[in-house]
Design a protein around this motif. Structure first.
Motif, PDB file in Angstrom:
ATOM      1  N   UNK A 157       0.842  -1.193   0.000  1.00  0.00           N
ATOM      2  CA  UNK A 157       0.000   0.000   0.000  1.00  0.00           C
ATOM      3  C   UNK A 157       0.877   1.243   0.000  1.00  0.00           C
ATOM      4  N   UNK A 158       0.566   2.206  -0.844  1.00  0.00           N
ATOM      5  CA  UNK A 158       1.302   3.467  -0.864  1.00  0.00           C
ATOM      6  C   UNK A 158       0.734   4.387   0.219  1.00  0.00           C
ATOM      7  N   UNK A 159       1.469   5.427   0.550  1.00  0.00           N
ATOM      8  CA  UNK A 159       0.896   6.510   1.334  1.00  0.00           C
ATOM      9  C   UNK A 159      -0.087   7.265   0.445  1.00  0.00           C
ATOM     10  N   UNK A 160      -0.944   8.064   1.050  1.00  0.00           N
ATOM     11  CA  UNK A 160      -1.787   8.950   0.253  1.00  0.00           C
ATOM     12  C   UNK A 160      -0.889   9.907  -0.524  1.00  0.00           C
ATOM     13  N   UNK A 161      -1.179  10.116  -1.802  1.00  0.00           N
ATOM     14  CA  UNK A 161      -0.319  10.966  -2.618  1.00  0.00           C
ATOM     15  C   UNK A 161      -1.147  11.852  -3.542  1.00  0.00           C
ATOM     16  N   UNK A 162      -0.554  13.002  -3.910  1.00  0.00           N
ATOM     17  CA  UNK A 162      -1.186  13.921  -4.866  1.00  0.00           C
ATOM     18  C   UNK A 162      -0.664  13.624  -6.265  1.00  0.00           C
TER      19      UNK A 162
END
Length: 245
Positions: A145-150
């Motif tokens: 899972x990635x971190x939340x990203x823009x």
């Protein structure tokens, strides 16, 4: 999109300055960017570390020595490329290159097998509509899972991949599995939707401040460039290249 346009504008300004006769290193100082020297690399891009090694290498190999390219985009970054050295190819005996050929062939076959496997797993993931279910059926697969990203962020474990980002932002609660495999620097990926967060007011204000600062910088650069151009018309400018290193 606005930040990308500003980045392109800055790169275009740097290119115009180079065309006007300014030194490459001096232009880098004016636009507040570092000149990056690559290691030696091949026509296929081996030895490079960019978002598009093959594309970068193709442009570089098409340039004469010491010539400077126009603005080139690779991924979300813009480049001006200058060739400072070319190495003539040398034919080596098979005994010398045998180990490398075997290693490269093995790597190529492994990559083709990984791609075939990824396509197979993607078909199963689309049917299951869940990556969690896919991993339960095939425990050897790794679910990360990635971190939340823009949209303009570097993604942990992926880097700055516009293709990965665009694919991710196309997903939602009703469309959780991206229908194609995505190749990144870490291999082939199957992308699944987990969570989407709407930016709060403080984050929006921060981004607006960044854009405003970019616009101010753009206006300052335009004024500075106009002043420099006026000086060039009436003056001869000398500088010491050693002082720029």
């Amino acid at each position: 999109k606005e930040l990308l346009n500003l980045a392109y504008y800055k790169a275009g300004e740097a290119f115009d300055s180079v065309i006007d006769g300014d030194d490459f290193e001096q232009v880098a100082l004016v636009v507040n960017k570092k000149v990056i020297r690559t290691k030696e690399f091949t026509l296929s891009g081996d030895g490079l570390d960019t978002e598009d090694n093959a594309g970068f290498a193709k442009v570089a190999f098409g340039l004469p020595l010491d010539d400077i390219s126009d603005v080139k985009q690779f991924g979300d970054s813009y480049y001006l490329i200058r060739v400072i050295k070319k190495i003539k190819p040398v034919i080596q005996g098979f005994d010398i290159v045998k180990a490398r050929v075997v290693k490269e062939l093995a790597a190529k076959l492994q990559k083709e097998k990984a791609k075939q496997d990824a396509k197979l797993y993607l078909t199963k993931a689309v049917s299951a509509k869940s990556l969690d279910q896919l991993v339960k059926e095939y425990p050897k697969l790794k679910l990360r899972s990635t971190n939340l990203f823009a949209r303009n962020d570097n993604i942990r474990g992926v880097g700055n991949s516009s293709e990965f980002t665009q694919a991710s932002f196309s997903l939602n609660e009703n469309n959780k599995i991206y229908p194609e495999i995505i190749e990144t620097s870490s291999g082939y990926s199957i992308i699944g939707f987990k969570e989407k967060k709407i930016p709060d007011d403080s984050e929006i204000s921060k981004n607006l401040k960044t854009v405003k600062n970019e616009i101010i910088w753009k206006k300052q650069t335009q004024s500075y460039q106009a002043w420099v151009n006026e000086l060039k018309k009436h003056s001869k400018i000398n500088y010491n290249p050693e002082a720029l290193n």
